[in-house]
Design a protein around this motif. Structure first.
Motif, PDB file in Angstrom:
ATOM      1  N   ALA A 503       0.844  -1.079  -0.078  1.00 34.80           N
ATOM      2  CA  ALA A 503      -0.308   0.442  -0.288  1.00 34.80           C
ATOM      3  C   ALA A 503       1.071   1.248   0.029  1.00 34.80           C
ATOM      4  N   GLY A 504       2.326   1.287   0.096  1.00 29.98           N
ATOM      5  CA  GLY A 504       3.225   2.391   0.202  1.00 29.98           C
ATOM      6  C   GLY A 504       3.216   2.867   1.752  1.00 29.98           C
ATOM      7  N   TYR A 505       2.499   1.686   2.705  1.00 32.57           N
ATOM      8  CA  TYR A 505       2.921   2.229   4.341  1.00 32.57           C
ATOM      9  C   TYR A 505       2.215   3.881   4.581  1.00 32.57           C
ATOM     10  N   PRO A 506       0.981   3.974   4.225  1.00 31.65           N
ATOM     11  CA  PRO A 506      -0.460   5.193   4.246  1.00 31.65           C
ATOM     12  C   PRO A 506      -0.843   5.328   5.290  1.00 31.65           C
ATOM     13  N   ASP A 507      -0.730   6.878   6.409  1.00 26.77           N
ATOM     14  CA  ASP A 507      -1.420   6.724   7.171  1.00 26.77           C
ATOM     15  C   ASP A 507      -2.863   6.818   7.291  1.00 26.77           C
ATOM     16  N   ASN A 508      -4.308   6.043   6.937  1.00 24.95           N
ATOM     17  CA  ASN A 508      -4.873   4.919   6.850  1.00 24.95           C
ATOM     18  C   ASN A 508      -5.455   4.653   7.737  1.00 24.95           C
ATOM     19  N   ALA A 509      -6.957   5.023   7.735  1.00 23.98           N
ATOM     20  CA  ALA A 509      -7.604   3.810   8.839  1.00 23.98           C
ATOM     21  C   ALA A 509      -7.983   2.745   8.350  1.00 23.98           C
ATOM     22  N   VAL A 510      -7.764   1.995   7.764  1.00 24.62           N
ATOM     23  CA  VAL A 510      -8.020   0.756   7.077  1.00 24.62           C
ATOM     24  C   VAL A 510      -7.648  -0.374   8.098  1.00 24.62           C
ATOM     25  N   ASN A 511      -8.606  -1.137   8.386  1.00 20.26           N
ATOM     26  CA  ASN A 511      -8.533  -1.904   9.634  1.00 20.26           C
ATOM     27  C   ASN A 511      -7.352  -2.438   9.175  1.00 20.26           C
ATOM     28  N   PRO A 512      -6.724  -2.970  10.550  1.00 25.45           N
ATOM     29  CA  PRO A 512      -4.748  -3.161  10.567  1.00 25.45           C
ATOM     30  C   PRO A 512      -4.917  -4.603  10.335  1.00 25.45           C
ATOM     31  N   ALA A 513      -6.393  -5.446  10.518  1.00 23.16           N
ATOM     32  CA  ALA A 513      -6.541  -6.979  10.036  1.00 23.16           C
ATOM     33  C   ALA A 513      -5.984  -7.198   8.874  1.00 23.16           C
ATOM     34  N   PHE A 514      -6.538  -5.933   8.100  1.00 22.17           N
ATOM     35  CA  PHE A 514      -5.932  -5.838   5.983  1.00 22.17           C
ATOM     36  C   PHE A 514      -4.692  -6.430   6.034  1.00 22.17           C
ATOM     37  N   ARG A 515      -4.014  -5.437   6.733  1.00 24.92           N
ATOM     38  CA  ARG A 515      -2.528  -5.719   6.287  1.00 24.92           C
ATOM     39  C   ARG A 515      -1.767  -7.058   6.835  1.00 24.92           C
ATOM     40  N   LYS A 516      -2.495  -8.116   7.845  1.00 25.85           N
ATOM     41  CA  LYS A 516      -2.085  -9.038   7.796  1.00 25.85           C
ATOM     42  C   LYS A 516      -2.799 -10.432   7.246  1.00 25.85           C
ATOM     43  N   THR A 517      -3.655 -10.096   6.409  1.00 29.44           N
ATOM     44  CA  THR A 517      -4.524 -10.963   5.796  1.00 29.44           C
ATOM     45  C   THR A 517      -3.771 -11.779   4.564  1.00 29.44           C
ATOM     46  N   ALA A 518      -4.623 -13.088   4.426  1.00 25.68           N
ATOM     47  CA  ALA A 518      -4.150 -14.065   3.130  1.00 25.68           C
ATOM     48  C   ALA A 518      -5.258 -14.401   2.521  1.00 25.68           C
ATOM     49  N   MET A 519      -6.101 -14.086   3.371  1.00 19.78           N
ATOM     50  CA  MET A 519      -7.572 -14.685   2.347  1.00 19.78           C
ATOM     51  C   MET A 519      -8.929 -13.758   3.510  1.00 19.78           C
ATOM     52  N   HIS A 520      -9.769 -13.505   2.527  1.00 17.74           N
ATOM     53  CA  HIS A 520     -11.007 -13.048   3.029  1.00 17.74           C
ATOM     54  C   HIS A 520     -11.885 -13.775   2.854  1.00 17.74           C
ATOM     55  N   ALA A 521     -12.489 -14.113   4.360  1.00 22.34           N
ATOM     56  CA  ALA A 521     -13.147 -15.426   3.957  1.00 22.34           C
ATOM     57  C   ALA A 521     -14.567 -15.399   3.912  1.00 22.34           C
ATOM     58  N   GLU A 522     -15.877 -15.677   2.991  1.00 20.13           N
ATOM     59  CA  GLU A 522     -16.759 -15.405   2.894  1.00 20.13           C
ATOM     60  C   GLU A 522     -17.870 -16.552   3.413  1.00 20.13           C
ATOM     61  N   ALA A 523     -18.940 -16.398   4.499  1.00 21.05           N
ATOM     62  CA  ALA A 523     -19.459 -17.552   5.152  1.00 21.05           C
ATOM     63  C   ALA A 523     -21.068 -17.013   4.735  1.00 21.05           C
ATOM     64  N   PHE A 524     -21.494 -17.267   3.844  1.00 18.64           N
ATOM     65  CA  PHE A 524     -22.972 -17.056   3.515  1.00 18.64           C
ATOM     66  C   PHE A 524     -24.051 -18.600   4.300  1.00 18.64           C
ATOM     67  N   ASP A 525     -24.792 -18.029   4.445  1.00 19.15           N
ATOM     68  CA  ASP A 525     -26.275 -18.722   4.898  1.00 19.15           C
ATOM     69  C   ASP A 525     -27.379 -18.522   3.468  1.00 19.15           C
ATOM     70  N   THR A 526     -27.569 -19.514   3.514  1.00 23.92           N
ATOM     71  CA  THR A 526     -28.023 -20.210   1.513  1.00 23.92           C
ATOM     72  C   THR A 526     -29.573 -19.795   1.482  1.00 23.92           C
ATOM     73  N   SER A 527     -29.902 -19.959   3.021  1.00 25.90           N
ATOM     74  CA  SER A 527     -31.601 -19.659   3.364  1.00 25.90           C
ATOM     75  C   SER A 527     -31.925 -18.165   2.853  1.00 25.90           C
ATOM     76  N   PRO A 528     -32.219 -17.359   2.142  1.00 27.01           N
ATOM     77  CA  PRO A 528     -33.130 -16.250   2.555  1.00 27.01           C
ATOM     78  C   PRO A 528     -33.446 -15.403   3.749  1.00 27.01           C
ATOM     79  N   ALA A 529     -33.276 -14.237   3.156  1.00 31.47           N
ATOM     80  CA  ALA A 529     -33.069 -13.985   4.886  1.00 31.47           C
ATOM     81  C   ALA A 529     -35.204 -13.144   4.837  1.00 31.47           C
ATOM     82  N   ILE A 530     -36.235 -14.212   4.904  1.00 27.37           N
ATOM     83  CA  ILE A 530     -37.370 -13.435   4.757  1.00 27.37           C
ATOM     84  C   ILE A 530     -38.080 -14.462   5.734  1.00 27.37           C
TER      85      ILE A 530
END
Length: 627
Positions: A503-530
Motif C-alpha cells: 500500500a505504500g505505508y499510508p496513514d489511513n484508517a484501514v482495518n489493521p487486520a487487512f495488512r496481515k490477511t492472506a484470505m478474505h473468507a465469506e461464509a454464506f447462509d444460503t437461506s433467504p432472510a425472509i
C-alpha cells in the motif's frame, strides 16, 4: 512580471485539487441564501439547531413520520423549491405489483424481468440491493397471485420518507442542513450495494449521489508525497463506467470487481478490495484527495494539506460516517494485463457422484490450495475461490478457484500453477493443468452490466497469513471451513495480501487486520432472510454457531466492514481494530450532532434502530441509547 505570474497560476492549476472540479461542484449553497431560513442554515458546533422540537430541545429518537414535530407538507414543498424540484417521495419499485393505487401490470412485468439484476436496484432512488436490510417491507409477490396481494401488503416502511436526487453540491448541502436542523435521520445511497443497511433507513431523508458522474484523467499529478498518474472521479461513478473511461488511456484504476458497484464512496471508505489488491493495495490506499460535504453543511477539500484528520478517517474508517463525498482524486497505474488459471474439482461420498473424487481427497485438495495461496499474494495476484453444495440433492461439493495474476503471460501463469497441480495430484485429485486465459487489462473488468443479487445474510473473516503458513494453524483453519460447509453452507474465499508495503505505508484508517490477511473468507447462509422474525433469528443463530469456528482459529483478527454480518460481536475491534479510539475522537469532533449514522459505523453504539421482531434491519425509529 505579469506574464510570469499568469504562467505560475497555470502551473499551479495543473496540480491543484480545486482547478479540476466538475461543473456541478461549483454550485454551492451560500450564507446569504440561508439568511432567514433556519431550516437550511449551516451548522454551528457544538449544539445542534433543533428548529422543530418537542418543546425541550432534547429528543430520544430522530424525528419520524407522524411525530408532532415532523415537518408539514408545506415545509417539504418549500424545501423542494429550494432544491429546484430534486425532492422525490420514496416508494418501493415493487409496489406496482400490488393491487391498489400503484398497480400497473406492464410495469410489474418489467419489475419481474429485472428484479434479480443489480442494475434495477442501483438505478432506483431508494431500493437496496438486499431487501432484507430494510425489512422486506415490499417483497415481490408470486406471479400467479397478484389479485390477493393488496396495497397494504407493501408498506415501504423501511424506505426513506424522501430522497434528494443530488446533481450539485448545493443539493447535498441543503439536504444535510435540513436533516440536521429538523433532527431527521440522514442516509446516503449511491448504488445500494450494501449488505448491512447503511444506505436505507425508515422515515429518513436520503441523499442519492448516483448521478454525480464525471471522469477526468490526469496523466501527471502531484500532491503531498505523490507524483504520478491520477484521475478525478465523480462519486456516482460505477466500476464499469470507470473502466469505459479508461479505454485508450493505457492506464488502470483500482475498482470493485462487481460491474455495477459504486467505486467512489463506500468502496474506498470501507477499505475496498479488488483483483489488484495484492499488487496496488486497497481502494483506501488509492485516494489522494476528497471533496466532501461535512455534517455542518460545508463543502471542503480533504488532502495532505487540508483536513488531515478526515484524510485519515475517510480512507478506511467507514462509509456514511464522515460526510457526503462528491469526488475524489484517485491514483492511476500503468495498464495492467492479467492472466487467469482456473482450478476445478469436485468431491462426493461413494455412490453419490461417480465423476467426483472421494471427499477425503477433496478436502486434502482444499488444504493443498490453502497452503499454496500465500504464493499468489507474493506475485501480486489473487485467488478467487468457492466451495459449494451442488448436484440434484446437494450431494456433491465443488471447488473452483481462479488464480488471477497480473503481468504474467499465459505460459508464465501456467508454469506458476504447475506446483499446485502437482500437489493436488499427489493427494488423489487426478486433474490436469488447465490452459489459462489472458486479458489486456481493460476487457477483463468491463464485464456485463448488472450483477445478480441475493437476499441472504453472511459473515466474513480476514484470516491472517500465518493461518496458511503454519502447519497446525492450516489444519485448524481447514477443519473450521470443513465443519462450516458440512453444516450445509457455502464458502467463498479471496486470497490477497494488501500489506503496508504494498500500500505504500499510508496513514489511513484501514482495518489493521487487512495488512496481515492472506484470505478474505465469506461464509454464506444460503437461506433467504425472509419469513417470521423468530424463524429468521433461529436460522441466524445456527449460522453463527457454525461460523464461530472461523473466529476461534483467528483470535484477534477482523472482518471487512463493507461485507460482513451487521450483528458481528465486538464489531468495533472486528471492523476497526486499534484504530477505533482515534476514529471516535474524530467523529465526535467533526459530527457532534450524530448526523451521519450507519449500523456498525464509528459512534453508532450510541444509537439503535427500533426494528420489529428484534431483527437488525433499518425498518424502525433511530433512537438514542441511554445508560
Amino acid at each position: 512580471m505579469k506574464f510570469l505570474y499568469v504562467i505560475n497560476i497555470l502551473l499551479r492549476c495543473l496540480v491543484s485539487v480545486h482547478c479540476v472540479n466538475f461543473p456541478w461542484e461549483s454550485v454551492h449553497l451560500t450564507d446569504n441564501e440561508v439568511q432567514g431560513h433556519p431550516e437550511i442554515a449551516f451548522g454551528n458546533r457544538p449544539t445542534p439547531l433543533m428548529i422543530f422540537s418537542n418543546g425541550t430541545n432534547t429528543t430520544t429518537c430522530k424525528t419520524y413520520p407522524g411525530d408532532i414535530n415532523w415537518p408539514s407538507l408545506s415545509i417539504w414543498n418549500e424545501f423542494n423549491k429550494t432544491l429546484g424540484g430534486a425532492l422525490i417521495k420514496s416508494i418501493s419499485p415493487v409496489s406496482v405489483c400490488y393491487r391498489g393505487v400503484d398497480y400497473n401490470a406492464a410495469k410489474c412485468a418489467y419489475v419481474r424481468e429485472n428484479y434479480a439484476n443489480s442494475t434495477f436496484e442501483t438505478d432506483d432512488p431508494a431500493a437496496p440491493v438486499a431487501p432484507w436490510v430494510e425489512g422486506n417491507t415490499c417483497p415481490l409477490p408470486p406471479a400467479s397471485g397478484n389479485a390477493s396481494y393488496t396495497n397494504s401488503s407493501c408498506t415501504s416502511a423501511g424506505y426513506p420518507a424522501y430522497v434528494v436526487n443530488a446533481t450539485t453540491v448545493k443539493h447535498i448541502q441543503l439536504a444535510v442542513n435540513f436533516a440536521r436542523n429538523t433532527d431527521i435521520r440522514l442516509i446516503i445511497k449511491n448504488t445500494g450495494h450494501d449488505f448491512l443497511g447503511k444506505s436505507v433507513g425508515a422515515g429518513s431523508l436520503s441523499i442519492w449521489s448516483h448521478n454525480l458522474k464525471g471522469f477526468k484523467y490526469l496523466p501527471s499529478f502531484s500532491i503531498g508525497d505523490y507524483q504520478g498518474r491520477a484521475a478525478r472521479v465523480g462519486s456516482g461513478m460505477q466500476s464499469y463506467e470507470i473502466q469505459r473511461s479508461l479505454i485508450g488511456l493505457d492506464a488502470t484504476i483500482v475498482v470493485p470487481g462487481g460491474t455495477t458497484v459504486g467505486a467512489i464512496g463506500g468502496f474506498f471508505q470501507g477499505g475496498g478490495h479488488s483483483t489488484l489488491t495484492s499488487l496496488y493495495g486497497l481502494g483506501s490506499d488509492q485516494v489522494l484527495a476528497i471533496n466532501v460535504v461535512t455534517a455542518d453543511g460545508r463543502f471542503i477539500t480533504v488532502d495532505p494539506d487540508n483536513n488531515d484528520d478526515l484524510l485519515y478517517a475517510m480512507r478506511g474508517g467507514g462509509p456514511g460516517t464522515w460526510g457526503v463525498v462528491t469526488s475524489v482524486i484517485y491514483k492511476a497505474h500503468e495498464l495492467t494485463p492479467i492472466s487467469t488459471s482456473p482450478i476445478r474439482f469436485a468431491g462426493a461420498a461413494p455412490g453419490k457422484n461417480n465423476t467426483a473424487f472421494p471427499l477425503e481427497a477433496f478436502w486434502a485438495g482444499i488444504r493443498a490450495y490453502f497452503k499454496f495461496s500465500p504464493q499468489i499474494c507474493d506475485r501480486g495476484g489473487i485467488g478467487y475461490n468457492f466451495i459449494k453444495h451442488e448436484g440434484t440433492n446437494n450431494d456433491t461439493l465443488t471447488f473452483t478457484a481462479d488464480l488471477r495474476m497480473p503481468f504474467m503471460s499465459v505460459k508464465e501463469v501456467r508454469a506458476f500453477a504447475a506446483p499446485l497441480i502437482k500437489e493436488l495430484n499427489k493427494v488423489g485429485l487426478n486433474i490436469t493443468n488447465p490452459v489459462p486465459t489472458h486479458d489486456t487489462g481493460i476487457a477483463f473488468t468491463l464485464g456485463s452490466i448488472g450483477d445478480k443479487v441475493g437476499n441472504s445474510r453472511f459473515a466474513t473473516r480476514l484470516f491472517p497469513r500465518k493461518n496458511f503458513e503454519d502447519e497446525d494453524k492450516l489444519d485448524s483453519t481447514t477443519r473450521a471451513i470443513h465443519s462450516f460447509v458440512d453444516g450445509g453452507y457455502n464458502f467463498h474465499g479471496i486470497n490477497y495480501c494488501p500489506t503496508e508495503e504494498v500500500a505504500g505505508y499510508p496513514d489511513n484508517a484501514v482495518n489493521p487486520a487487512f495488512r496481515k490477511t492472506a484470505m478474505h473468507a465469506e461464509a454464506f447462509d444460503t437461506s433467504p432472510a425472509i419469513g417470521p422474525a423468530a424463524e429468521q433469528i433461529a436460522r441466524y443463530q445456527r449460522f453463527r454457531k457454525y461460523f464461530q469456528g472461523f473466529i476461534d482459529v483467528s483470535p484477534g483478527a477482523g472482518c471487512y466492514l463493507n461485507e460482513a454480518d451487521v450483528a458481528e460481536p465486538n464489531w468495533q475491534q472486528a471492523f476497526y481494530g486499534d484504530n477505533y479510539k482515534r476514529l471516535l475522537r474524530i467523529k465526535k469532533d467533526r459530527d457532534p450532532w450524530g448526523l451521519f449514522w450507519m449500523p456498525t459505523g464509528v459512534g453508532s453504539e450510541d444509537w439503535e434502530v427500533k426494528a420489529p421482531g428484534g431483527l437488525p434491519t433499518q425498518n424502525g425509529r433511530l433512537c438514542k441509547i441511554f445508560g
